[in-house]
Design an enzyme around this catalytic site. Structure first.
Site: not given
Ligand code: BGC
Length: 496
Positions: A197, A232
């Site tokens: 992200k 999460d």
């Molecule tokens: C992460 C996950 C997370 C998801 C939603 C992804 O980029 O790898 O661990 O649960 O985003 O936040």
């Protein structure tokens, strides 16, 4: 408005007529029709490349279930990490006491204080604070990021104001929601595999993130301990399960995306002897890394190649909120350059990566007016372009095409998980009601996306079976879920 140099090809196809657009710069554009004719095939190709007819959805659901199996068999067995959460007892409702939750997963982090009152009183009170993470910290050092978080937590803890008294020697306990791929080593420890992200903090991958937080809390002089480290999705599942025993799956569709579910321990070969008192455990799929058979376009490939994690998180890059707006922007730039969608020039703003966000494309799709006035304003304010009605209509189509692909693929992913669970004779679809707890801004704020997701689930399962699968919005459930898991895994005897 700043205007980028016009590519020669655009000049040769554009003619101009006077225009009294409300947003300024009068323009001349005579050959609108011929411009748009050249855009029509581009739109058709986009729609064809993004199409998700039933066979594609079926393939994605089956491949998701296959990848889950392979990831459960052995670490590294598939794109899906199938991370063991070490959560094998879910909240029962008996939890009591004061707990904190800390949630780091996107551009904000949240701190939460929850007072739990057991079966009768349930959640007595919650208070929270939200702080946005400065951009430079997302690219800075581990210490700086965790110091920032710990100082936010310290400020929040200070205003507890002597309302709660813990027994002597007892520390305040935290459920730490850390929403990135972490290889858990116990319920309260886990090593960051990689950032996602858009985070690129140096030195964290390979480290125990609870240790990073503990060190930062020590530097702040904070006397608190992490009792549960959770993703999460896992927090969302725990939070929703507190209210309803039928919750078996949790999905996040926000900046990023992921899903977790309740799995039988004997269906996890890689567990090798690890025991669970309940015979079940929550598995964090990390489905954002799924990539098998997705309908991708040149725009996806270019965005991926230019990202900070090329080749990774392909499902996330196709369906989640961080990327949908950016894919639309890339399509519009191409249409503007090759087909003069917005006239002679491609404004600099439109050429700036991530300038158009998913909230914008959702807002674009909510405009039901005849002249698409709101679409025009968004395009002007956000991307610096003037648009006529035909251009606006095309923009709406582009947004819809990508929202449709994203929502339908997300729906297929959910069905893949249900298929995998069904094969363990859980009867999650065939015999009983199963709730999929859903959270995330994309799902919450994009009604068309939500509808496409539900349509795909119904198409795949058929109208009868799909009645047993309820997708329920569980807003901000992960914070309370993390606090509940801190309570379930408290190292102290229950206070009451
Ligand atoms: C992460 C996950 C997370 C998801 C939603 C992804 O980029 O790898 O661990 O649960 O985003 O936040």
């Amino acid at each position: 408005m700043s205007v980028a140099a016009c590519p020669p090809a655009v000049r040769s196809v554009s003619l101009w007529r006077p225009r009294t657009a409300r947003m300024g710069v009068p323009r001349v554009r005579v050959a609108v029709q011929s411009n748009l004719v050249s855009i029509a095939p581009m739109l058709t190709k986009l729609q064809r490349d993004c199409a998700t007819p039933l066979p594609v959805l079926r393939h994605v659901a089956d491949a998701m279930a296959d990848d889950m199996r392979a990831g459960l068999a052995v670490d590294g067995g598939s794109d899906l990490k199938m991370i063991l959460s070490y959560v094998d007892s879910l909240p029962t409702g008996n939890e009591k006491g004061l707990f904190y939750a800390l949630d780091l997963g996107g551009t904000n982090f949240r701190v939460l204080r929850v007072q739990l009152g057991g079966k009768d009183e349930r959640v007595i009170a919650t208070e929270f604070d939200q702080v946005s993470i400065p951009q430079d910290l997302m690219f800075g050092t581990t210490e700086d990021l965790f110091d920032f978080i710990a100082s936010g937590l310290a400020k929040f803890a200070q205003n507890e104001g002597g309302k709660f008294h813990l027994a002597q020697g007892r520390m305040r306990e935290i459920g730490f929601t850390f929403s990135f791929p972490v290889k858990q080593t116990s319920i309260d420890a886990g090593i960051l595999i990689k950032w996602t992200k858009g985070f690129a903090v140096s030195g964290t991958a390979g480290k125990d993130v609870v240790a990073c937080l503990n060190e930062a809390m020590e530097r702040q002089g904070l006397n608190m301990r992490v009792s549960a480290l959770v993703n999460d999705t896992v927090g969302t599942l725990a939070g929703a399960r507190y209210w309803d025993d039928d919750v078996m799956v949790a999905v996040i569709l926000g900046t990023g995306t992921n899903a977790c579910y309740v799995e039988r321990v004997d269906a996890i070969p890689k567990l090798q002897g690890l025991k669970s008192s309940s015979g079940r455990t929550i598995v964090n799929t990390e489905w954002g890394a799924f990539s098998n058979g997705l309908p991708l376009t040149e725009y996806d490939r270019e965005m991926d190649a230019e990202s900070i994690n090329p080749g990774e998180q392909i499902f996330e890059k196709t369906i989640s909120g961080m990327y949908l707006g950016e894919i639309v922007r890339r399509v519009l730039v191409k249409m503007a350059e090759a087909g003069a969608l917005f006239g002679e020039c491609v404004p600099e703003k439109l050429s700036t990566p991530f300038m158009l966000g998913t909230p914008h494309i959702s807002a674009i799709q909510q405009d039901n007016s005849k002249d698409l006035q709101a679409v025009g304003s968004i395009l002007y304010d956000v991307a610096g372009v003037n648009s006529d009605l035909s251009a606006r209509k095309i923009v709406v189509e582009v947004c819809d095409t990508l929202a449709k692909r994203g929502g339908r693929l997300a729906g297929a992913g959910i069905v893949g998980i249900l298929q995998k669970m069904e094969e363990n004779s859980e009867g999650v679809m065939s015999r009983k009601r199963t709730i999929v707890a859903m959270d995330g801004g994309l799902y919450e704020h994009y009604p068309q996306y939500r509808r496409y997701l539900q349509d795909a689930v119904t198409e795949l399962l058929g109208s009868e079976l799909s009645k047993n699968v309820v997708i329920e919005h569980s807003k901000d459930g992960s914070g309370i879920g993390a606090a509940l898991l801190a309570a379930t895994n408290s190292k102290y005897e229950h206070e009451f």
